[in-house]
Motif scaffolding. Sequence first.
Motif, PDB file in Angstrom:
ATOM      1  N   ASP A 187       0.831  -1.210   0.000  1.00 16.03           N
ATOM      2  CA  ASP A 187       0.000   0.000   0.000  1.00 16.03           C
ATOM      3  C   ASP A 187       0.863   1.258   0.000  1.00 16.03           C
ATOM      4  O   ASP A 187       0.529   2.262  -0.647  1.00 16.03           O
ATOM      5  CB  ASP A 187      -0.929   0.009   1.222  1.00 16.03           C
ATOM      6  N   GLU A 188       1.982   1.220   0.713  1.00 15.72           N
ATOM      7  CA  GLU A 188       2.880   2.375   0.741  1.00 15.72           C
ATOM      8  C   GLU A 188       3.533   2.588  -0.624  1.00 15.72           C
ATOM      9  O   GLU A 188       3.712   3.725  -1.058  1.00 15.72           O
ATOM     10  CB  GLU A 188       3.952   2.175   1.817  1.00 15.72           C
ATOM     11  N   ILE A 189       3.875   1.494  -1.290  1.00 14.06           N
ATOM     12  CA  ILE A 189       4.438   1.618  -2.641  1.00 14.06           C
ATOM     13  C   ILE A 189       3.398   2.202  -3.587  1.00 14.06           C
ATOM     14  O   ILE A 189       3.700   3.064  -4.423  1.00 14.06           O
ATOM     15  CB  ILE A 189       4.919   0.248  -3.147  1.00 14.06           C
ATOM     16  N   ALA A 190       2.148   1.733  -3.460  1.00 14.42           N
ATOM     17  CA  ALA A 190       1.074   2.234  -4.324  1.00 14.42           C
ATOM     18  C   ALA A 190       0.876   3.734  -4.138  1.00 14.42           C
ATOM     19  O   ALA A 190       0.683   4.478  -5.103  1.00 14.42           O
ATOM     20  CB  ALA A 190      -0.220   1.480  -4.019  1.00 14.42           C
ATOM     21  N   ALA A 191       0.945   4.191  -2.886  1.00 11.70           N
ATOM     22  CA  ALA A 191       0.793   5.625  -2.617  1.00 11.70           C
ATOM     23  C   ALA A 191       1.976   6.411  -3.157  1.00 11.70           C
ATOM     24  O   ALA A 191       1.815   7.544  -3.643  1.00 11.70           O
ATOM     25  CB  ALA A 191       0.649   5.858  -1.111  1.00 11.70           C
ATOM     26  N   LEU A 192       3.162   5.818  -3.117  1.00 16.83           N
ATOM     27  CA  LEU A 192       4.364   6.506  -3.585  1.00 16.83           C
ATOM     28  C   LEU A 192       4.349   6.720  -5.097  1.00 16.83           C
ATOM     29  O   LEU A 192       4.678   7.803  -5.580  1.00 16.83           O
ATOM     30  CB  LEU A 192       5.605   5.701  -3.176  1.00 16.83           C
ATOM     31  N   VAL A 193       3.967   5.681  -5.848  1.00 19.63           N
ATOM     32  CA  VAL A 193       4.038   5.755  -7.313  1.00 19.63           C
ATOM     33  C   VAL A 193       2.709   6.084  -7.965  1.00 19.63           C
ATOM     34  O   VAL A 193       2.646   6.280  -9.180  1.00 19.63           O
ATOM     35  CB  VAL A 193       4.592   4.436  -7.891  1.00 19.63           C
ATOM     36  N   GLY A 194       1.633   6.128  -7.174  1.00 21.21           N
ATOM     37  CA  GLY A 194       0.336   6.489  -7.725  1.00 21.21           C
ATOM     38  C   GLY A 194      -0.271   5.419  -8.614  1.00 21.21           C
ATOM     39  O   GLY A 194      -0.896   5.731  -9.632  1.00 21.21           O
ATOM     40  N   LYS A 195      -0.088   4.155  -8.226  1.00 17.35           N
ATOM     41  CA  LYS A 195      -0.656   3.045  -8.997  1.00 17.35           C
ATOM     42  C   LYS A 195      -1.489   2.163  -8.079  1.00 17.35           C
ATOM     43  O   LYS A 195      -1.263   2.129  -6.858  1.00 17.35           O
ATOM     44  CB  LYS A 195       0.460   2.219  -9.650  1.00 17.35           C
ATOM     45  N   PRO A 196      -2.467   1.411  -8.637  1.00 19.01           N
ATOM     46  CA  PRO A 196      -3.296   0.543  -7.797  1.00 19.01           C
ATOM     47  C   PRO A 196      -2.478  -0.548  -7.113  1.00 19.01           C
ATOM     48  O   PRO A 196      -1.432  -0.970  -7.620  1.00 19.01           O
ATOM     49  CB  PRO A 196      -4.298  -0.070  -8.797  1.00 19.01           C
ATOM     50  N   ARG A 197      -2.974  -1.015  -5.979  1.00 20.33           N
ATOM     51  CA  ARG A 197      -2.259  -2.047  -5.237  1.00 20.33           C
ATOM     52  C   ARG A 197      -2.176  -3.339  -6.049  1.00 20.33           C
ATOM     53  O   ARG A 197      -1.205  -4.093  -5.920  1.00 20.33           O
ATOM     54  CB  ARG A 197      -2.963  -2.309  -3.905  1.00 20.33           C
ATOM     55  N   THR A 198      -3.195  -3.618  -6.869  1.00 21.46           N
ATOM     56  CA  THR A 198      -3.154  -4.820  -7.696  1.00 21.46           C
ATOM     57  C   THR A 198      -1.979  -4.782  -8.670  1.00 21.46           C
ATOM     58  O   THR A 198      -1.340  -5.805  -8.931  1.00 21.46           O
ATOM     59  CB  THR A 198      -4.465  -4.976  -8.484  1.00 21.46           C
ATOM     60  N   THR A 199      -1.670  -3.593  -9.187  1.00 19.64           N
ATOM     61  CA  THR A 199      -0.525  -3.446 -10.084  1.00 19.64           C
ATOM     62  C   THR A 199       0.776  -3.707  -9.332  1.00 19.64           C
ATOM     63  O   THR A 199       1.695  -4.348  -9.856  1.00 19.64           O
ATOM     64  CB  THR A 199      -0.508  -2.041 -10.701  1.00 19.64           C
ATOM     65  N   ILE A 200       0.853  -3.205  -8.100  1.00 15.23           N
ATOM     66  CA  ILE A 200       2.050  -3.432  -7.282  1.00 15.23           C
ATOM     67  C   ILE A 200       2.233  -4.927  -7.031  1.00 15.23           C
ATOM     68  O   ILE A 200       3.342  -5.458  -7.149  1.00 15.23           O
ATOM     69  CB  ILE A 200       1.946  -2.680  -5.949  1.00 15.23           C
ATOM     70  N   ASN A 201       1.127  -5.606  -6.703  1.00 16.30           N
ATOM     71  CA  ASN A 201       1.188  -7.035  -6.405  1.00 16.30           C
ATOM     72  C   ASN A 201       1.644  -7.838  -7.619  1.00 16.30           C
ATOM     73  O   ASN A 201       2.498  -8.730  -7.511  1.00 16.30           O
ATOM     74  CB  ASN A 201      -0.187  -7.511  -5.923  1.00 16.30           C
ATOM     75  N   LYS A 202       1.090  -7.529  -8.788  1.00 16.08           N
ATOM     76  CA  LYS A 202       1.462  -8.253 -10.007  1.00 16.08           C
ATOM     77  C   LYS A 202       2.920  -7.973 -10.389  1.00 16.08           C
ATOM     78  O   LYS A 202       3.626  -8.859 -10.870  1.00 16.08           O
ATOM     79  CB  LYS A 202       0.548  -7.853 -11.156  1.00 16.08           C
ATOM     80  N   THR A 203       3.353  -6.745 -10.162  1.00 18.28           N
ATOM     81  CA  THR A 203       4.738  -6.391 -10.510  1.00 18.28           C
ATOM     82  C   THR A 203       5.728  -7.138  -9.627  1.00 18.28           C
ATOM     83  O   THR A 203       6.717  -7.702 -10.109  1.00 18.28           O
ATOM     84  CB  THR A 203       4.950  -4.877 -10.373  1.00 18.28           C
TER      85      THR A 203
END
Length: 287
Positions: A187-203
């Motif tokens: 969630d912190e990464i998602a807030a940092l880069v402005g992308k959905p959490r699902t995108t962070i998880n898949k990445t």
Amino acid sequence: MTKRKFDMSARAVGFMESADKSSDTRWAKAEQIVSAKPSGLPPSAVTVLEEGRGLSSTVEILALDVLSVEITKVRDNPRNARKLYDPAVVNQRATSIRLDGQMTPAPACLDWENPGSYILIGGHYRKKALLQNGATHIQIKLLPAKNNFDLYRLSYAENDERQSGTPLDDALSWQELQAAGEVGTQDEIAALVGKPRTTINKTLALLNLSPGILSVLKETPDKFTLTAGYELSLMTSGFSETELIAIAQKVAAGDFSTRDLIRLREARKTKTPRKQKEISRQHKIVM
């Protein structure tokens, strides 16, 4: 009362002479300004920049916040959002710089750990190309970064603006941020880069691939979209590593699309195991 005859030709000549004198005056003033401020900055501005920002006296100030510094005094970004560099692109940039010079300054900041030095925020392709050409100086544009978190944030913003980052770049840099404790949750990464959490998880799922498959992705990261890489991570449970490496190589060569990966995974998942043929057994007859 005596009337004076208006001489139109004389009047025109007077206007032309006046315009010439005015033009000469303007050119003379321009030359004075250029000679006094060849860098485009007044001497007072140069002094303020040098004294207020701790710049070395050998730094050449090209424009406001744009400097020409020794390339040996500029270290790479320890939190660079881009981790993978194509040697072919470095060669192309080196050729371009040899022909036209460095046309765009690289974003950088003052090195808070080494006074008198700098940290490159972005533009690592430019630095690699300059080093390949044997250049001794690099043009940088100073940005207000004060810690590693700022270094990543600004680097990611530049890559995102240029659309030059890849999903594997993101996965590796986010793993680095987590390991350093600079971000904790997805969630912190998602807030940092402005992308959905699902995108962070898949990445981040790309990092679950074996070293052999990751090596294929690292050779041609631009060939693997996030969906393609994620499909490969889903296929690890139904395919052997040898099979997946061969599939990844086909994606890298352009022979397999993302649709092909999805169809292949679905086909393997729905394939029912073949029923084993029953063989008649001999039974001893007991009288």
